[in-house]
Design a protein around this motif. Structure first.
Motif, PDB file in Angstrom:
ATOM      1  N   TYR A   1      -7.600  -0.085  -1.488  1.00 32.93           N
ATOM      2  CA  TYR A   1      -6.598  -1.080  -1.142  1.00 32.93           C
ATOM      3  C   TYR A   1      -7.184  -2.272  -0.381  1.00 32.93           C
ATOM      4  O   TYR A   1      -6.883  -3.427  -0.703  1.00 32.93           O
ATOM      5  CB  TYR A   1      -5.509  -0.451  -0.264  1.00 32.93           C
ATOM      6  CG  TYR A   1      -4.416   0.295  -0.993  1.00 32.93           C
ATOM      7  CD1 TYR A   1      -3.718  -0.273  -2.057  1.00 32.93           C
ATOM      8  CD2 TYR A   1      -4.043   1.571  -0.572  1.00 32.93           C
ATOM      9  CE1 TYR A   1      -2.698   0.412  -2.697  1.00 32.93           C
ATOM     10  CE2 TYR A   1      -3.016   2.260  -1.209  1.00 32.93           C
ATOM     11  CZ  TYR A   1      -2.347   1.682  -2.270  1.00 32.93           C
ATOM     12  OH  TYR A   1      -1.334   2.356  -2.901  1.00 32.93           O
ATOM     13  N   LEU A   2      -7.992  -1.996   0.627  1.00 33.20           N
ATOM     14  CA  LEU A   2      -8.284  -3.024   1.624  1.00 33.20           C
ATOM     15  C   LEU A   2      -9.582  -3.794   1.438  1.00 33.20           C
ATOM     16  O   LEU A   2      -9.657  -4.961   1.840  1.00 33.20           O
ATOM     17  CB  LEU A   2      -8.266  -2.404   3.028  1.00 33.20           C
ATOM     18  CG  LEU A   2      -6.939  -1.760   3.452  1.00 33.20           C
ATOM     19  CD1 LEU A   2      -7.009  -1.318   4.904  1.00 33.20           C
ATOM     20  CD2 LEU A   2      -5.792  -2.731   3.251  1.00 33.20           C
TER      21      LEU A   2
ATOM     22  N   PHE B   1      -0.252   4.858   1.094  1.00 39.69           N
ATOM     23  CA  PHE B   1      -0.473   5.144   2.512  1.00 39.69           C
ATOM     24  C   PHE B   1       0.695   5.930   3.112  1.00 39.69           C
ATOM     25  O   PHE B   1       0.502   6.762   4.001  1.00 39.69           O
ATOM     26  CB  PHE B   1      -0.670   3.849   3.291  1.00 39.69           C
ATOM     27  CG  PHE B   1      -2.039   3.232   3.153  1.00 39.69           C
ATOM     28  CD1 PHE B   1      -3.011   3.805   2.356  1.00 39.69           C
ATOM     29  CD2 PHE B   1      -2.349   2.063   3.833  1.00 39.69           C
ATOM     30  CE1 PHE B   1      -4.275   3.248   2.228  1.00 39.69           C
ATOM     31  CE2 PHE B   1      -3.608   1.495   3.723  1.00 39.69           C
ATOM     32  CZ  PHE B   1      -4.571   2.077   2.917  1.00 39.69           C
TER      33      PHE B   1
ATOM     34  N   ILE C   1      -8.708   3.345   8.725  1.00 35.13           N
ATOM     35  CA  ILE C   1      -8.774   1.927   8.371  1.00 35.13           C
ATOM     36  C   ILE C   1      -9.853   1.231   9.189  1.00 35.13           C
ATOM     37  O   ILE C   1     -10.654   0.443   8.661  1.00 35.13           O
ATOM     38  CB  ILE C   1      -7.406   1.252   8.589  1.00 35.13           C
ATOM     39  CG1 ILE C   1      -6.380   1.825   7.606  1.00 35.13           C
ATOM     40  CG2 ILE C   1      -7.510  -0.263   8.430  1.00 35.13           C
ATOM     41  CD1 ILE C   1      -4.943   1.376   7.870  1.00 35.13           C
TER      42      ILE C   1
ATOM     43  N   VAL D   1      -8.104   3.883   1.366  1.00 33.46           N
ATOM     44  CA  VAL D   1      -8.269   2.729   2.253  1.00 33.46           C
ATOM     45  C   VAL D   1      -9.224   1.722   1.631  1.00 33.46           C
ATOM     46  O   VAL D   1      -8.952   0.513   1.592  1.00 33.46           O
ATOM     47  CB  VAL D   1      -8.773   3.175   3.640  1.00 33.46           C
ATOM     48  CG1 VAL D   1      -9.165   1.958   4.487  1.00 33.46           C
ATOM     49  CG2 VAL D   1      -7.706   3.987   4.370  1.00 33.46           C
ATOM     50  N   LYS D   2     -10.347   2.189   1.114  1.00 27.79           N
ATOM     51  CA  LYS D   2     -11.321   1.289   0.491  1.00 27.79           C
ATOM     52  C   LYS D   2     -10.729   0.599  -0.728  1.00 27.79           C
ATOM     53  O   LYS D   2     -10.914  -0.611  -0.919  1.00 27.79           O
ATOM     54  CB  LYS D   2     -12.579   2.067   0.105  1.00 27.79           C
ATOM     55  CG  LYS D   2     -13.432   2.514   1.290  1.00 27.79           C
ATOM     56  CD  LYS D   2     -14.665   3.273   0.817  1.00 27.79           C
ATOM     57  CE  LYS D   2     -15.555   3.651   1.984  1.00 27.79           C
ATOM     58  NZ  LYS D   2     -16.751   4.431   1.545  1.00 27.79           N
TER      59      LYS D   2
ATOM     60  N   PHE E   1       1.831   3.638   9.012  1.00 30.24           N
ATOM     61  CA  PHE E   1       0.425   3.304   8.899  1.00 30.24           C
ATOM     62  C   PHE E   1      -0.416   3.497  10.161  1.00 30.24           C
ATOM     63  O   PHE E   1      -1.640   3.694  10.048  1.00 30.24           O
ATOM     64  CB  PHE E   1       0.270   1.856   8.405  1.00 30.24           C
ATOM     65  CG  PHE E   1       0.758   1.621   6.997  1.00 30.24           C
ATOM     66  CD1 PHE E   1       1.238   2.662   6.216  1.00 30.24           C
ATOM     67  CD2 PHE E   1       0.740   0.345   6.443  1.00 30.24           C
ATOM     68  CE1 PHE E   1       1.702   2.456   4.919  1.00 30.24           C
ATOM     69  CE2 PHE E   1       1.190   0.121   5.150  1.00 30.24           C
ATOM     70  CZ  PHE E   1       1.671   1.173   4.389  1.00 30.24           C
TER      71      PHE E   1
ATOM     72  N   CYS F   1       0.852  -1.200   0.000  1.00 33.15           N
ATOM     73  CA  CYS F   1       0.000   0.000   0.000  1.00 33.15           C
ATOM     74  C   CYS F   1       0.881   1.240   0.000  1.00 33.15           C
ATOM     75  O   CYS F   1       0.907   2.006   0.978  1.00 33.15           O
ATOM     76  CB  CYS F   1      -0.923   0.002   1.221  1.00 33.15           C
ATOM     77  SG  CYS F   1      -2.015  -1.417   1.374  1.00 33.15           S
TER      78      CYS F   1
ATOM     79  N   THR G   1      -8.343  10.013   1.813  1.00 35.01           N
ATOM     80  CA  THR G   1      -7.786   8.924   2.618  1.00 35.01           C
ATOM     81  C   THR G   1      -8.741   7.747   2.693  1.00 35.01           C
ATOM     82  O   THR G   1      -8.344   6.584   2.520  1.00 35.01           O
ATOM     83  CB  THR G   1      -7.459   9.436   4.036  1.00 35.01           C
ATOM     84  OG1 THR G   1      -6.522  10.504   3.934  1.00 35.01           O
ATOM     85  CG2 THR G   1      -6.869   8.325   4.886  1.00 35.01           C
ATOM     86  N   GLU G   2     -10.007   8.023   2.927  1.00 32.95           N
ATOM     87  CA  GLU G   2     -11.001   6.947   3.003  1.00 32.95           C
ATOM     88  C   GLU G   2     -11.097   6.210   1.669  1.00 32.95           C
ATOM     89  O   GLU G   2     -11.219   4.977   1.635  1.00 32.95           O
ATOM     90  CB  GLU G   2     -12.371   7.508   3.389  1.00 32.95           C
ATOM     91  CG  GLU G   2     -13.438   6.439   3.565  1.00 32.95           C
ATOM     92  CD  GLU G   2     -14.769   7.005   4.009  1.00 32.95           C
ATOM     93  OE1 GLU G   2     -15.785   6.323   3.830  1.00 32.95           O
ATOM     94  OE2 GLU G   2     -14.789   8.143   4.531  1.00 32.95           O
TER      95      GLU G   2
ATOM     96  N   THR H   1      -4.680  12.080   7.472  1.00 32.96           N
ATOM     97  CA  THR H   1      -5.089  10.903   8.221  1.00 32.96           C
ATOM     98  C   THR H   1      -6.590  10.650   8.176  1.00 32.96           C
ATOM     99  O   THR H   1      -7.056   9.636   8.684  1.00 32.96           O
ATOM    100  CB  THR H   1      -4.646  11.038   9.694  1.00 32.96           C
ATOM    101  OG1 THR H   1      -5.264  12.213  10.262  1.00 32.96           O
ATOM    102  CG2 THR H   1      -3.136  11.177   9.786  1.00 32.96           C
TER     103      THR H   1
ATOM    104  N   LEU I   1      -3.009   6.133  10.275  1.00 33.92           N
ATOM    105  CA  LEU I   1      -4.184   5.912   9.427  1.00 33.92           C
ATOM    106  C   LEU I   1      -5.133   4.893  10.044  1.00 33.92           C
ATOM    107  O   LEU I   1      -6.175   4.584   9.450  1.00 33.92           O
ATOM    108  CB  LEU I   1      -3.761   5.431   8.042  1.00 33.92           C
ATOM    109  CG  LEU I   1      -2.824   6.338   7.250  1.00 33.92           C
ATOM    110  CD1 LEU I   1      -2.465   5.685   5.917  1.00 33.92           C
ATOM    111  CD2 LEU I   1      -3.437   7.707   7.021  1.00 33.92           C
TER     112      LEU I   1
END
Length: 278
Positions: free
Chosen positions: A170-171, A149, A199, A167-168, A192, A146, A163-164, A158, A195
């Motif tokens: 990648y994760l 990040f 997350i 996160v979505k 990380f 990632c 950022t959101e 952060t 963040l």
């Protein structure tokens, strides 16, 4: 005996300040010297040979401050340089963050499926997978790089829509609805943890987030005791010295987010890392 020499800590940038924060909390009597190689960030996209060269230069500077122990507060450097640095600096203790992070992940998982997010170099090197399997041979390990990040954390982004969204992107593929998914996510980069709120908001409480800062601090405490190099009394407030290879003002501003308290720019020394002697 009481050894008042400082503990040296280095990272590619400011992420290692999360480890420094944990060290300060766990070892209030220990003086600390922190070096952030902000001029050459990020390490995670560079070759192992380059990272090892950078890490050796950083440690040479810390050694000039008569440190009694070195913490590699960078997952990328820990994954590729811990062995060479330990050999080069012996008998000086050198502690990385990968093994403590793997230990924390193995302790946290219930279903034996652990996800690790890290930089490209850390993922490609497979250090976390090896460390986790050394502790639990049956564990299922899923790794994901990632790199964005790191940039978000270094910019202090952060939270918020960008950022959101990252996160979505990648994760969420790691945690699809239905089927068995990892119940533990190891934050395999010291950038990380800042963040973690974003997350956690995306993943919810079904996934336990793990970072290596507290576990690393415990490993350092045990090593100080084992080597009889702790500084007593432990109720003294530690003295922290900050060094950066670029932009002390930015280091102080963004670093305060990682460290959890204000860092004054005038307290950050600008240093230049020279090639380590052959």
């Amino acid at each position: 005996m009481s050894d008042n020499r400082p503990i040296g800590v280095f990272d590619s940038g400011m992420g290692g300040l999360t480890v420094l924060k944990a060290l300060r909390a766990a070892l209030p009597g220990e003086d600390l010297v922190y070096l952030g190689d902000t001029a050459r960030l990020p390490y995670g996209t560079k070759s192992p040979e380059t990272v090892r060269a950078y890490a050796l230069q950083a440690v040479q500077l810390l050694m000039s401050h008569d440190v009694k122990l070195v913490v590699i507060a960078c997952n990328t450097a820990s994954s590729v340089a811990l062995g060479p640095l330990s050999d080069a600096l012996r008998p000086l203790p050198v502690i990385g963050v990968v093994e403590p992070g793997a230990e924390a992940g193995c302790s946290a998982t219930k279903n034996g499926h652990i996800a690790v997010i890290a930089t490209e170099s850390t993922v490609k090197g497979g250090a976390y997978e090896r460390a986790i399997h050394a502790l639990n041979a049956d564990a299922q390990v899923t790794q994901l790089a990632c790199p964005l990040f790191v940039a978000l954390a270094e910019e202090g982004w952060t939270e918020g829509e960008v950022t959101e969204g990252a996160v979505k992107r990648y994760l969420l593929p790691l945690f699809p609805d239905g089927g068995e998914v990892p119940d533990t996510l190891v934050l395999g980069c010291t950038h990380f943890p800042v963040l973690a709120p974003a997350i956690g908001q995306v993943l919810g409480d079904k996934v336990t987030l793990v970072d290596s800062a507290a576990t690393t601090a415990r490993a350092v405490a045990l090593t100080l005791k084992d080597k009889d190099i702790a500084h007593a009394p432990a109720d003294e407030k530690s003295i922290v010295r900050f060094m950066a290879t670029d932009s002390p003002e930015r280091f102080a501003r963004v670093g305060s987010v990682f460290f959890g308290e204000a860092i004054e720019p005038e307290n950050v020394e600008l240093v230049d890392l020279k090639p380590a002697p052959a």
